[in-house]
Write an enzyme that holds these catalytic residues in place. Structure first.
Site, PDB file in Angstrom:
ATOM      1  N   LYS A 206       1.095   7.990  -4.226  1.00  0.00           N
ATOM      2  CA  LYS A 206      -0.398   7.766  -4.613  1.00  0.00           C
ATOM      3  C   LYS A 206      -0.906   9.259  -3.691  1.00  0.00           C
ATOM      4  O   LYS A 206      -1.738   9.705  -4.535  1.00  0.00           O
ATOM      5  CB  LYS A 206      -0.703   6.495  -4.124  1.00  0.00           C
ATOM      6  N   GLU A 212       8.066  10.677   4.064  1.00  0.00           N
ATOM      7  CA  GLU A 212       9.398  10.531   3.465  1.00  0.00           C
ATOM      8  C   GLU A 212       9.372  11.055   2.045  1.00  0.00           C
ATOM      9  O   GLU A 212      10.591  11.797   1.760  1.00  0.00           O
ATOM     10  CB  GLU A 212       9.695   8.783   3.446  1.00  0.00           C
ATOM     11  N   GLY A 267      -0.987   0.617  -3.377  1.00  0.00           N
ATOM     12  CA  GLY A 267       0.609   0.740  -3.755  1.00  0.00           C
ATOM     13  C   GLY A 267       1.445  -0.176  -3.906  1.00  0.00           C
ATOM     14  O   GLY A 267       2.042  -0.091  -4.962  1.00  0.00           O
ATOM     15  N   ARG A 268       1.015  -1.222  -3.283  1.00  0.00           N
ATOM     16  CA  ARG A 268       2.034  -2.434  -3.508  1.00  0.00           C
ATOM     17  C   ARG A 268       1.684  -3.357  -5.094  1.00  0.00           C
ATOM     18  O   ARG A 268       2.481  -4.413  -5.145  1.00  0.00           O
ATOM     19  CB  ARG A 268       2.437  -3.532  -2.489  1.00  0.00           C
ATOM     20  N   GLU A 353       2.718  -7.067   3.579  1.00  0.00           N
ATOM     21  CA  GLU A 353       1.517  -5.947   3.906  1.00  0.00           C
ATOM     22  C   GLU A 353       0.163  -6.487   3.374  1.00  0.00           C
ATOM     23  O   GLU A 353      -0.613  -6.002   4.112  1.00  0.00           O
ATOM     24  CB  GLU A 353       2.115  -4.680   3.151  1.00  0.00           C
ATOM     25  N   HIS A 384      26.306 -19.432   0.445  1.00  0.00           N
ATOM     26  CA  HIS A 384      27.600 -18.876   1.190  1.00  0.00           C
ATOM     27  C   HIS A 384      27.167 -18.428   2.582  1.00  0.00           C
ATOM     28  O   HIS A 384      27.971 -17.839   2.972  1.00  0.00           O
ATOM     29  CB  HIS A 384      28.490 -18.361   0.448  1.00  0.00           C
ATOM     30  N   LYS A 504       3.218   5.998  12.284  1.00  0.00           N
ATOM     31  CA  LYS A 504       2.965   7.214  11.533  1.00  0.00           C
ATOM     32  C   LYS A 504       2.978   8.386  12.508  1.00  0.00           C
ATOM     33  O   LYS A 504       3.276   9.282  12.516  1.00  0.00           O
ATOM     34  CB  LYS A 504       2.382   7.344  10.240  1.00  0.00           C
TER      35      LYS A 504
HETATM   36  C1  G6Q Z   1       1.315  -0.177  -0.310  1.00  0.00           C
HETATM   37  C2  G6Q Z   1       1.227   0.867   0.889  1.00  0.00           C
HETATM   38  C3  G6Q Z   1       2.581   1.722   1.027  1.00  0.00           C
HETATM   39  C4  G6Q Z   1       2.437   2.922   0.213  1.00  0.00           C
HETATM   40  C5  G6Q Z   1       3.652   3.781   0.679  1.00  0.00           C
HETATM   41  C6  G6Q Z   1       3.588   4.948  -0.139  1.00  0.00           C
HETATM   42  O1  G6Q Z   1       0.314  -0.769  -0.495  1.00  0.00           O
HETATM   43  O2  G6Q Z   1       0.037   1.483   0.910  1.00  0.00           O
HETATM   44  O3  G6Q Z   1       3.874   0.944   0.974  1.00  0.00           O
HETATM   45  O4  G6Q Z   1       2.815   2.634  -1.217  1.00  0.00           O
HETATM   46  O5  G6Q Z   1       3.222   4.289   1.909  1.00  0.00           O
HETATM   47  O6  G6Q Z   1       2.389   5.806  -0.273  1.00  0.00           O
HETATM   48  P1  G6Q Z   1       2.416   7.070  -1.347  1.00  0.00           P
HETATM   49  O7  G6Q Z   1       2.284   6.130  -2.686  1.00  0.00           O
HETATM   50  O8  G6Q Z   1       0.852   7.518  -0.993  1.00  0.00           O
HETATM   51  O9  G6Q Z   1       3.449   7.885  -0.979  1.00  0.00           O
END
Ligand code: G6Q
Length: 540
Positions: A206, A212, A267-268, A353, A384, A504
């Site tokens: 996003k 990462e 994001g989620r 989250e 199990h 972070k």
């Molecule tokens: C989700 C969070 C988080 C996000 C990641 C990746 O709701 O905001 O999990 O999706 O940190 O972020 P980017 O899509 O910006 O790389």
């Protein structure tokens, strides 16, 4: 708004809980032959039997009253109308718009967002079709057969979960991989056997700034350039999904292969936006549209079904019941479907989250528990390993059990075994086995106490006809709206995630301390300083 714990329904629920907390599900069922039927509802293609919960009609009545007193419906309508209900980030929360049919109108900041959504969707369809048909070719003229999604968190969990869930609907001649972790091993393992000439990387981010993802994207570019030569190859082997289109262009991605989305998609909550590009390439445009239709069916159910028949509302309220009145700490997600192996992990982020917050919308510290810990594994594997604790441990762990009436495999007989286990586990958890029953069966006095299974362990049973794109969409939307309901009751912002920021920032401070050749001056606490020194020494 009145503090949650002071609302009349909350107080009534507390008193009611004290009265019924010890009543066994055995008695509730024995006294009430209509219970299973009365506590079962359908909506959006899903069936929910919530009769094996430690509730009575009065519990449901009071929980619905709580939803009323906390204005859940009003907040829901505000979300659907595009109001900025994510107040800490001053954003609308409009994942529901992503699956709104063409012709619907949802206005944010004076502009209807639905046409723009369908424009991006159409661009995704064109791109996915070119890839699937072989019309899209790589730098050396070969068709793309491998797709690697690079992204983390919300830009990873949904795509990977959906790909695994819908594999039987996917193009089996193609390979799909997912790279998320900054551990270089993740990239290496995902790509070691891939032919670069046939590989497309989708950088899903996003913000297009996430450590990462940007690190792995740079690694992917270096991997590609090393194998294919010129930098020009990048344009032919990369696509991007982002709200930050300039950054994707700067990275070298062909603007024709960049797909946008918007800051009002969390994001989620984004697997049905362009973040789902890998899903669409895997299963094709029609299946992706079916998935969106499934999401939308549950959205409509949540928006319009009467409270007493509203699946997400009830599911959310039951979580409140256990979390706040029984004091439970966790929820087990137990899908009886191997294809849903990553569904618990997906829900873990969605729930934890969103609702792992300790401050309410007015900035005050909560005086009640909020989001539970979510975990889970598919059945029958879990039976199990950890089910022992569910049956005989000292903790109460409410579980959601998910099953499908038709198998996705050719092993039809095995599906009966799977479903028999699903139903049996819910039955055992609810009703258990008493000492008297064991004695009648001839169990020795010595073993009897160890073998008693108390029962009275609550479960929700969620069933669908089959696991397919539509039911997957519906299932995800069910939980999205259940999470929403909980957040509305707790008066928290379910759409921000400030808690992940501090780590972070601290990592960015430590990175140069690990990299630098000269011994750095460390000013952390004694433990962190010692760990850094130990790492530097052993790495060398
Ligand atoms: C989700 C969070 C988080 C996000 C990641 C990746 O709701 O905001 O999990 O999706 O940190 O972020 P980017 O899509 O910006 O790389």
């Amino acid at each position: 708004m009145t503090a949650l714990t002071a609302t009349p329904s909350w107080q009534a629920l507390a008193a009611h809980h004290a009265r019924i907390k010890d009543i066994h599900l055995r008695k509730l069922f024995a006294d009430d032959p209509g219970r299973a039927e009365r506590f079962s509802i359908e909506g959006g293609g899903l069936f929910l039997d919530y009769s094996k919960n430690r509730i009575t009609d009065e519990t449901v009545r009071l929980l619905l009253q709580l939803a009323e007193e906390r204005g859940v419906a009003k907040r829901r309508d505000a979300m659907f109308a595009g109001e900025k209900i994510n107040t800490t980030e001053r954003r609308a929360v409009l994942h529901v718009a992503l699956r709104a049919p063409r012709g619907t109108h949802i206005v944010v900041d004076g502009a209807d967002v639905v046409p723009e959504i369908h424009k991006v969707l159409q661009a995704m369809v064109d791109f996915a079709m070119r890839l699937r048909s072989g019309a899209f070719i790589g730098h050396t003229g070969r068709r793309i057969r491998n797709v690697v999604n690079i992204g983390i968190g919300g830009s990873y969990l949904g795509p990977e979960m959906a790909y695994r869930a819908l594999r039987p609907f996917s193009d089996r001649s193609m390979t799909f991989r997912f790279v998320s972790n900054v551990d270089g091993a993740d990239f290496s393992e995902a790509t070691w056997d891939l032919d670069a000439t046939e590989t497309l990387f989708i950088v899903s981010s996003k913000t297009f700034t996430t450590l990462e993802t940007m690190t792995n994207a740079a690694t992917a570019r270096a991997w590609l350039v090393q194998k294919l030569g010129p930098d020009a190859a990048v344009a032919k082997h990369f696509a991007a999904v982002s709200t930050n289109i300039p950054a994707a262009i700067t990275f070298g991605i062909d603007p024709a292969n960049i797909f946008g989305f918007w800051d009002w998609v969390g994001g989620r909550y984004s697997m049905d936006s362009a973040i789902g590009l890998s899903t669409m390439i895997a299963v094709g445009a029609d299946n992706f549209r079916d998935m969106l239709a499934g999401f939308h069916a549950m959205d409509e159910h949540f928006r319009t079904a009467p409270a007493a028949f509203n699946l997400p509302l009830l599911l959310g309220l039951l979580t409140i019941w256990y979390t706040n009145f029984f004091g439970t700490q966790t929820i087990g997600i137990l899908p009886y479907a191997a294809h849903l192996a990553r569904f618990p992990a997906y829900l873990q982020q969605l729930q934890m989250e969103s609702n792992g917050k300790h401050i309410d919308l007015d900035g005050c510290v909560l005086d009640y528990q909020s989001g539970p810990i979510v975990w889970g594994e598919p059945g029958t594997d879990g039976q199990h390993s950890f089910y022992q604790l569910l049956h005989q441990g000292t903790r109460l762990v409410p579980c959601d059990m998910i099953g499908f009436c038709r198998p996705l495999s050719q092993q039809v007989a095995q599906h009966d075994l799977l479903m028999a286990n699903l139903f049996a586990q819910a039955e055992a958890l609810a009703f258990g086995k008493t000492a008297d029953e064991l004695r009648v069966e001839g169990c020795s006095d010595h073993q009897t106490p160890f073998r008693v299974t108390e029962g009275n362990r609550p479960t929700n049973m969620i069933l669908a006809e089959a696991l397919n794109p539509a039911t997957l969409g519906s299932l995800v939307a069910l939980y999205e709206h259940s999470v929403f309901t909980q957040g509305a009751i707790w008066a928290i912002d379910s759409f921000d995630q400030w808690g992940v920021e501090l780590g972070k920032v601290l990592a960015n401070r430590i990175i140069p301390e690990l990299n630098r050749d000269a011994e750095p001056v460390l000013a952390h606490d004694a433990s962190t300083n010692a760990l850094i020194r130990r790492y530097r020494k052993q790495r060398a």
